[in-house]
Design a protein around this motif. Sequence first.
Motif: not given
Lengths: 332, 334
Positions: B294-297, B305-306, B311-314
């Motif tokens: 995730c670009r915001f992490h 951790k994930r 990449e996070p799902p929609e």
Amino acid sequence: MADLKKFLVRRLITFIPTLIGATFLVFLVAVVVPADPARLWAGGEKADPRVVELLRKEYHLDEPIWVQYYYFMVNLITNRMVSPVTHENVWSTILERLPVTLQLALFSFTLVVAVGVPLGIIAALKRDTIVDYLIRAFAAIGMSMPIFWFAYILIFVFYTNLGWTTLAGNPTPAKTITGLPILDAILLGDWRTVCQIVERFWLPSLVLAWPSIGFVARLVRNSFLDAMSADFVEYIIARGLPKTTLYKHVLRNALVPVVTVLGLIFGGLLAGAPITETIFALPGIGMLMIQSIQNYDYLTLIGGVFFIGLIYLTINLVVDILYAIIDPRIRY
Amino acid sequence: MTGRDPIIVVRDLHVYFYTHAGIVRAVDGISFTVYRGETFCLVGETGCGKSVTAKALARIVPPPGKIVKGEIIFYPEPGKPIDVTKLGEKELERIRGRLIAYVFQDPSAALDPLYTVGYQLAETVKHHGIVKSFKEGFQLAAKLFRKVLMPDADERVKAYPHELSGGMKQRSVIAISLSTEPKLLIADEPTTALDVTVQAQVMDVLKRLKEEKNLTLILITHNMGLVAEMCDRVAVMYAGKIVEEAPVDELFKQPLHPYTKMLLQAVPDPSRRVERLESIPGSVPNPLNLPPGCRFHPRCPHALKRCREEEPPEVYVSPSHRVVCWLYAGGRRG
Ligand SMILES: Nc1ncnc2c1ncn2[C@@H]1O[C@H](COP(=O)(O)OP(=O)(O)OP(=O)(O)O)[C@@H](O)[C@H]1O
Ligand SMILES: [Mg+2]
């Protein structure tokens, strides 16, 4: 328009001090040279002392510099200044030489505009391609090439080898109308003389124009690119206006700085081209000034300086007015 | 919200800039739909790709930017789709201005300083065949300038941009953009460059004209107050992606994505008279070098951790509310 009038008056007021400053400086340099001008003018070592005395009186040489300068300027402006060397009226000499210089300047200026501006636009449109690099290299070489060396190479090629040019004479048509030979020849429909003039002038004009062509090409390229990257370009595209409209806006914006420089270049060309005129034996104002220096004829020299100053200031004025016409943001 | 009649549908849009420093992935796989007649807002911090998204819609992304992937389906009329990504230059010129119009952030820069504002309107309507001559164009300009409440409209038509104030310039830009009667207006931070006092007036003009002409408006802004006032639906962008999309009330009441929450906190709440602006810690990642997962992490207080790896799902928490975040991946509600 009232603004324009005020502007002109203001400019005219600054005209006079500028001219006085320029001529006085040259006068100072000429006068401080440790030589006896009256003796030189009268014929050097064997000069007749009576003539020397007469010349001293005539040109107020025994008086302080500023008195000499005062008489000099008054005589010049009232057209009574006669050169002690040529025995001719200074203004007449200058005006006699003007057509050659003007013709050379016009030819060169045409080359600068007709070659420099398109090259700059092409370089901008083909930016960062081989075409752009070639044009930029050409511009850099043009600007840094010594004129006397370049001129002799061209003479060797086009005169000695190819015979495409003449190097002597000053072709004029049979009748004078305006005093400018090329214009008179065209008006008279005397195409033979037109050809002769072109043959005589194209090479010196090219030599004289060469550095300015490169300079203008580079300037046009950069200001065109500046204008292309302006935000209004994006808005023109966003409005769906065609390429022709886009380039119309870009060109006009790009021209604002170019016009100033072109004006100054034209002024510079008119101010005479001592080296080019001497190399090509063209009897213009530049050559006249070189001759005056060689003959210690500083009266003619300063007459020339005065004339050039006048031209320069006038052209500056015209440029400023033009500038305000193209760019509505400019206020007088 | 008006019906479910889409005016523009964006699917998996990617816009990259091929610079010397590398590939800038300014817009990296975004999808959204704007419905006819609504006001759709794009929000997000500076550099997250809002303007590039907006420019992609009429294909006016400047080089070295390229639409590398995706579809932009535009419906000038219901049921008549055009894929903007497949059009040629001539067809695009007919869409630009005529059907999709723009109002940019800085009106001083958008207008050519060497021509009068009336001329710039006239050349636009003349080119698009709305009037036959420049003279009629100028007459139309005066009429439209009155519509945007330009003081002394008849005189101002003959004014050069530098003779107008910022607010008047933006009014003329709005008049020019609407002069061709477009279907979709994209306003990219239309009031950011203006004085606070004129911002509201210019926004009022936009709002009124939108109602009057039954326009669809895509509004890009940093101003959450404006979002609340103007918008029907909001999409929140972060580093080239949409991280959350929802109807405006829902987004304000129940923001899900940690970034949205932070954005909303960063705005002083007008009802609580908070003077302090809680700015978001950290900064937008360099688009040349985006973090994995995730670009915001790196800025996220809830990062798992994930989030760093995948990449996070929609996740659709309701048919009209989606969020792209691992926190909601289990069908869990925020
Ligand atoms: N011409 C360009 N060349 C290279 N990169 C660009 C260009 N234009 C935009 N970008 C990049 O694309 C990214 C998104 O830019 P964009 O202008 O869409 O941001 P934005 O969300 O509109 O920001 P702002 O709120 O400041 O207007 C930025 O990282 C920017 O660096
Ligand atoms: Mg932007």
